[in-house]
Write an enzyme that holds these catalytic residues in place. Structure first.
Site, PDB file in Angstrom:
ATOM      1  N   HIS A  63       0.834  -1.220   0.049  1.00 23.84           N
ATOM      2  CA  HIS A  63      -0.082   0.047  -0.181  1.00 23.84           C
ATOM      3  C   HIS A  63       0.843   1.243   0.116  1.00 23.84           C
ATOM      4  CE1 HIS A  63       0.911  -0.699   4.242  1.00 23.84           C
ATOM      5  NE2 HIS A  63       0.417   0.524   4.477  1.00 23.84           N
ATOM      6  N   HIS A  65       1.235   4.097   1.992  1.00 19.16           N
ATOM      7  CA  HIS A  65       1.490   4.742   3.054  1.00 19.16           C
ATOM      8  C   HIS A  65       3.248   4.839   3.033  1.00 19.16           C
ATOM      9  CE1 HIS A  65      -2.170   4.256   5.743  1.00 19.16           C
ATOM     10  NE2 HIS A  65      -2.260   5.399   5.065  1.00 19.16           N
ATOM     11  N   ASP A  67       5.616   4.701   5.061  1.00 18.58           N
ATOM     12  CA  ASP A  67       6.801   3.604   5.676  1.00 18.58           C
ATOM     13  C   ASP A  67       6.939   2.354   4.897  1.00 18.58           C
ATOM     14  OD1 ASP A  67       3.712   3.349   6.762  1.00 18.58           O
ATOM     15  OD2 ASP A  67       4.672   1.791   8.086  1.00 18.58           O
ATOM     16  N   HIS A  68       6.010   2.151   3.960  1.00 16.63           N
ATOM     17  CA  HIS A  68       6.148   0.981   2.816  1.00 16.63           C
ATOM     18  C   HIS A  68       6.553   1.434   1.634  1.00 16.63           C
ATOM     19  CE1 HIS A  68       3.604  -1.595   5.644  1.00 16.63           C
ATOM     20  NE2 HIS A  68       3.274  -0.670   6.228  1.00 16.63           N
ATOM     21  N   HIS A 140      -7.814  -1.935   5.409  1.00 17.35           N
ATOM     22  CA  HIS A 140      -6.970  -0.667   6.223  1.00 17.35           C
ATOM     23  C   HIS A 140      -7.524   0.459   5.721  1.00 17.35           C
ATOM     24  CE1 HIS A 140      -3.479   0.375   7.874  1.00 17.35           C
ATOM     25  NE2 HIS A 140      -2.715   1.024   6.837  1.00 17.35           N
ATOM     26  N   ASP A 211      -0.540  -3.888   5.887  1.00 16.24           N
ATOM     27  CA  ASP A 211      -1.362  -3.422   6.754  1.00 16.24           C
ATOM     28  C   ASP A 211      -2.973  -3.865   6.695  1.00 16.24           C
ATOM     29  OD1 ASP A 211       1.142  -2.565   7.576  1.00 16.24           O
ATOM     30  OD2 ASP A 211       0.506  -0.312   7.637  1.00 16.24           O
ATOM     31  N   HIS A 269       5.721  -5.613  11.704  1.00 15.15           N
ATOM     32  CA  HIS A 269       5.062  -4.374  11.645  1.00 15.15           C
ATOM     33  C   HIS A 269       4.866  -4.003  13.331  1.00 15.15           C
ATOM     34  CE1 HIS A 269       2.414  -1.290  10.558  1.00 15.15           C
ATOM     35  NE2 HIS A 269       3.273  -1.075   9.597  1.00 15.15           N
TER      36      HIS A 269
END
Length: 309
Positions: A63, A65, A67-68, A140, A211, A269
């Site tokens: 996805h 976001h 942090d990914h 999510h 997530d 995570h």
């Protein structure tokens, strides 16, 4: 086939852990590795690992976001400087291509190899004679996908001594027999592959989730998986917090593994509130109460994926 974690923290990095990134090392199977998510500083983590960017074949983003995926522009730009001149394909949700191309265009980065970005909304993404990769939407705050990697069954070993007695030498005939075909012997008789092939090796299944809250799609993707990688952002005492922020607890990850009939669960995570080893061990203990084959993912450790068939 092995898993190698390069980031296990949620949201932001810490002194002990980086943000999300995971490699599926396929050295024996195809002499490459695949990357799942690419948080900030992933290329630095690769430099500290036994992996080589020149061997990177596919990147799968769960996805969008930060942090990914904030590590993508730097990794893509640096790859050629580390000998990576073979084609690279990225898979991810709609919007991934705009993010990549905007970053490369504004920074005037020049890519000397073939780069393809494939946006998807689930389904079968890739299939060849060895592997099939499929994806499904999870639960999510934004579209987040899980990936199921299925290794196809491998033929058993040829009985070399028997072939030699029949006068068959290494070459095209070996290939035909491995593919399940029959061949004509010099005396005119027919030799069937079943006569000279040992028991086939069952393919392995690896499920890597983005997530997610607990959801049916996660269980379906992990059905009978040899390994399930599931986020476990919080201890179960914070289940309400996990739900609010569209995440899962350790117990919920373990319950998904149990329902799916998975063989092994890796927890990852982790919230940055869990700073110390004894706090992380508590996450592991809680998951093992539900699913004993649960382990914390540790960064810079090579985990072999065993065959359970």
């Amino acid at each position: 086939m092995e898993l190698y974690f390069m980031g296990t923290n949620a949201g932001v990095p810490s002194l002990e852990r980086n943000v999300t990134s995971l490699a599926l090392r396929l050295f024996d199977e195809r002499r490459t590795f695949w990357l799942f998510d690419c948080g900030e500083a992933t290329q630095h983590q690769i430099l500290r690992s036994p992996l080589k960017l020149s061997k990177l074949e596919y990147i799968f983003i769960t996805h969008l976001h930060g942090d990914h995926l904030f590590g993508l522009p730097g990794l893509i730009s640096s790859r050629a400087y580390q000998g990576g001149n073979t084609p690279l394909t990225l898979f991810g949700p709609p919007g991934l291509k705009k993010f990549i191309m905007t970053a490369l265009e504004i920074s005037e980065s020049r890519i000397s190899y073939s780069l393809e970005v494939v946006e998807h909304e689930g389904g079968i993404l890739f299939e060849d004679e060895s592997f099939c990769v499929e994806s499904a939407l999870l639960d999510h705050r934004i579209d987040s996908f899980g990936y199921r990697i299925t290794e196809k069954d491998q033929p058993g070993k040829l009985d070399i001594e028997m072939l030699a007695r029949h006068g068959i030498k290494p070459g095209p005939m070996y290939g035909k027999l491995k593919r399940g075909e029959s061949i004509n012997l010099p005396d005119g008789s027919l030799l069937h592959s079943t006569d000279v092939l040992g028991i086939s090796k069952p393919g392995r299944i690896v499920t890597i989730l983005g997530d997610t809250r607990p959801c049916e799609a996660a269980v379906q993707l992990a059905q009978d998986a040899d390994v399930l990688v599931h986020e476990s952002t919080f201890l179960h005492e914070l289940a309400e917090t996990a739900y609010t922020y569209h995440h899962s607890t350790t117990k919920q990850a373990a319950e998904a593994a149990k329902r799916a009939g998975a063989k092994q669960l890796f927890l990852t995570h982790f919230s940055s509130r869990y700073k110390y080893n004894d706090q992380l061990q508590q996450l592991e203990r809680e998951a093992r109460e539900v699913f004993p084959q649960s382990d914390l993912a540790r960064e810079h450790v090579m985990y072999p994926i065993l065959r359970h068939g």
